[in-house]
Scaffold this active site. Structure first.
Site, mmCIF file in Angstrom:
data_model
loop_
_atom_site.group_PDB
_atom_site.id
_atom_site.type_symbol
_atom_site.label_atom_id
_atom_site.label_comp_id
_atom_site.label_asym_id
_atom_site.label_seq_id
_atom_site.Cartn_x
_atom_site.Cartn_y
_atom_site.Cartn_z
ATOM 1 N N GLY A 46 0.835 -1.200 0.000
ATOM 2 C CA GLY A 46 0.000 0.000 0.000
ATOM 3 C C GLY A 46 0.866 1.244 0.000
ATOM 4 O O GLY A 46 2.016 1.213 0.456
ATOM 5 N N GLN A 51 2.718 10.159 1.154
ATOM 6 C CA GLN A 51 4.033 9.501 1.214
ATOM 7 C C GLN A 51 4.920 9.858 0.018
ATOM 8 O O GLN A 51 6.129 9.670 0.069
ATOM 9 C CB GLN A 51 3.881 7.978 1.296
ATOM 10 C CG GLN A 51 3.296 7.505 2.620
ATOM 11 C CD GLN A 51 3.200 5.997 2.655
ATOM 12 O OE1 GLN A 51 2.237 5.423 2.153
ATOM 13 N NE2 GLN A 51 4.195 5.336 3.208
ATOM 14 N N CYS A 95 5.797 0.097 7.185
ATOM 15 C CA CYS A 95 5.406 1.253 6.388
ATOM 16 C C CYS A 95 6.601 1.652 5.519
ATOM 17 O O CYS A 95 7.737 1.686 6.006
ATOM 18 C CB CYS A 95 5.021 2.403 7.310
ATOM 19 S SG CYS A 95 4.501 3.879 6.430
ATOM 20 N N LEU A 96 6.340 1.969 4.254
ATOM 21 C CA LEU A 96 7.438 2.362 3.357
ATOM 22 C C LEU A 96 8.094 3.665 3.814
ATOM 23 O O LEU A 96 9.229 3.940 3.444
ATOM 24 C CB LEU A 96 6.926 2.493 1.916
ATOM 25 C CG LEU A 96 6.472 1.170 1.264
ATOM 26 C CD1 LEU A 96 5.881 1.436 -0.117
ATOM 27 C CD2 LEU A 96 7.612 0.167 1.178
ATOM 28 N N HIS A 137 -4.621 1.280 7.455
ATOM 29 C CA HIS A 137 -3.282 1.894 7.584
ATOM 30 C C HIS A 137 -3.129 3.043 6.573
ATOM 31 O O HIS A 137 -2.662 4.129 6.922
ATOM 32 C CB HIS A 137 -2.232 0.796 7.356
ATOM 33 C CG HIS A 137 -0.809 1.262 7.285
ATOM 34 N ND1 HIS A 137 0.163 0.812 8.163
ATOM 35 C CD2 HIS A 137 -0.174 2.125 6.442
ATOM 36 C CE1 HIS A 137 1.331 1.400 7.850
ATOM 37 N NE2 HIS A 137 1.148 2.187 6.809
ATOM 38 N N GLU A 138 -3.562 2.801 5.340
ATOM 39 C CA GLU A 138 -3.425 3.831 4.295
ATOM 40 C C GLU A 138 -4.378 5.006 4.548
ATOM 41 O O GLU A 138 -4.007 6.157 4.345
ATOM 42 C CB GLU A 138 -3.671 3.237 2.909
ATOM 43 C CG GLU A 138 -2.713 2.121 2.498
ATOM 44 C CD GLU A 138 -1.248 2.433 2.708
ATOM 45 O OE1 GLU A 138 -0.856 3.610 2.582
ATOM 46 O OE2 GLU A 138 -0.486 1.504 3.042
ATOM 47 N N HIS A 141 -2.916 7.404 6.883
ATOM 48 C CA HIS A 141 -1.943 8.323 6.272
ATOM 49 C C HIS A 141 -2.618 9.610 5.795
ATOM 50 O O HIS A 141 -2.039 10.687 5.870
ATOM 51 C CB HIS A 141 -1.266 7.679 5.057
ATOM 52 C CG HIS A 141 -0.067 6.847 5.381
ATOM 53 N ND1 HIS A 141 1.070 7.380 5.944
ATOM 54 C CD2 HIS A 141 0.193 5.526 5.208
ATOM 55 C CE1 HIS A 141 1.980 6.414 6.098
ATOM 56 N NE2 HIS A 141 1.463 5.272 5.661
HETATM 57 NI NI NI Z 1 2.417 3.368 5.656
#
Ligand code: NI
Length: 173
Positions: A46, A51, A95-96, A137-138, A141
């Site tokens: 995701g 991000q 998380c990226l 989670h997304e 963000h």
């Molecule tokens: Ni994340």
């Protein structure tokens, strides 16, 4: 389609509540394409627009983990949760924007989400398993929340200190 740089925590752009996407334009389609390419390249399941430094309510995901299965790239514009299960589920999240750190987060096991697609139509679907975790989670963000905000202050500060150090090292290299 191009791969965009992913912001690393801590970054003020990851703490913002993002405004809605006003219309599905060519620019939004380009953003979604780039974000999918960036997510698959990372690799991750995701990725949310903030991000990659774009403060707008859009995220992409694909939680098909079986390499033999067909991919299912999803683009969710202006997503909202319309139903949450009482049943909770704990999953080890990453998380990226917080590379190499993982922690258990408890969230509703299933959620129903409504969003606008790239076709400008309204979609609604119930997610479970990894899809439910990833979607929540997304969505977090887009409200300036990271998975570490679900942890205790000690653990959150420890990870943030390590990320600050990592960013300093990367800036020097
Ligand atoms: Ni994340």
């Amino acid at each position: 389609m191009s791969i965009r740089p992913i912001l690393i925590h801590p970054d003020p752009r990851l703490k913002k509540v993002c405004p809605p996407v006003p219309a599905v334009t060519d620019e939004i389609r380009q953003l979604a394409d780039d974000m999918l390419a960036t997510m698959y390249d990372a690799p991750g399941v995701g990725l949310a627009a903030p991000q990659v430094g774009v403060l707008t309510r859009l995220f992409v995901m694909d939680c098909i983990k079986d390499e033999d299965a067909a991919p299912r790239p999803m683009v969710l514009i202006n997503p909202e949760i319309t139903w949450r299960s009482d049943e909770q589920h704990t999953y080890e999240e990453g998380c990226l924007s917080i590379p190499e750190h993982y922690a258990e987060v408890t969230r509703p096991a299933r959620v129903r989400m409504r969003w606008t697609g790239l076709d400008a139509q309204t979609h609604e679907e119930e997610f479970d398993g990894l899809w439910a975790t990833c979607a929540q989670h997304e969505l977090d963000h887009l409200d300036g929340r990271l998975f570490i905000d679900h942890l205790g202050p000690m653990k959150r500060q420890l990870i943030t200190r390590k990320m600050t150090k990592l960013k300093r090292e990367r800036a020097r290299a």
